[in-house]
Design an enzyme around this catalytic site. Structure first.
Site: not given
Length: 145
Positions: A93-95
């Site tokens: 998700f963060e990527m």
């Protein structure tokens, strides 16, 4: 920590995201990149007390020049009746958040795979160049290669 990144910086800044289990790999990456880049790991006091994680991450995409995300086989997922090692959902998700905000040329996956299998990554990432490291069978020094 964030205050110093807000000021003008000479070296490009890099946010490194990973699971807790992959922190040793993230630290090794930082050691390799530090001479040329200002590298900050997710566990180095970036997240402020009382602030929710998503708000913090949204701040980070406006502060950092690049994102580097260590995708390691931390979980086992079942997809289309096949079990595969996969990275933690939050790291993926963060990527994606960094890719959406900074562009895919400024957010990079580093995929660490076990010797006998491959880490399952989202199919939308296929076609993007990533860094792939295969762990030796004895799982010794991860980034020695």
């Amino acid at each position: 920590m964030l205050e110093t990144l807000n000021t003008a910086h000479i070296r490009p800044t890099v946010f490194v995201g990973s699971s807790s289990e992959a922190l040793p790999v993230a630290r090794q990456l930082k050691e390799v990149l530090e001479p040329d880049l200002e590298v900050v790991l997710w566990d180095e006091g970036l997240f402020e007390l009382g602030e929710d994680t998503l708000s913090s991450l949204l701040k980070f995409v406006s502060i950092f020049d690049f994102g580097l995300f260590v995708l390691t086989p931390d979980d086992l997922v079942k997809s289309r009746k096949l079990r595969s090692p996969a990275p933690r959902d939050n790291v993926v998700f963060e990527m994606g958040l960094f890719m959406g905000a900074l562009g895919r040329r400024r957010a990079f996956p580093v995929v660490i795979s076990p010797a006998k299998s491959r880490v399952k990554v989202p199919s939308d990432l296929l076609g993007n160049t990533d860094v792939r490291v295969t762990l030796p069978e004895d799982d010794g020094e991860t980034l020695k290669a």
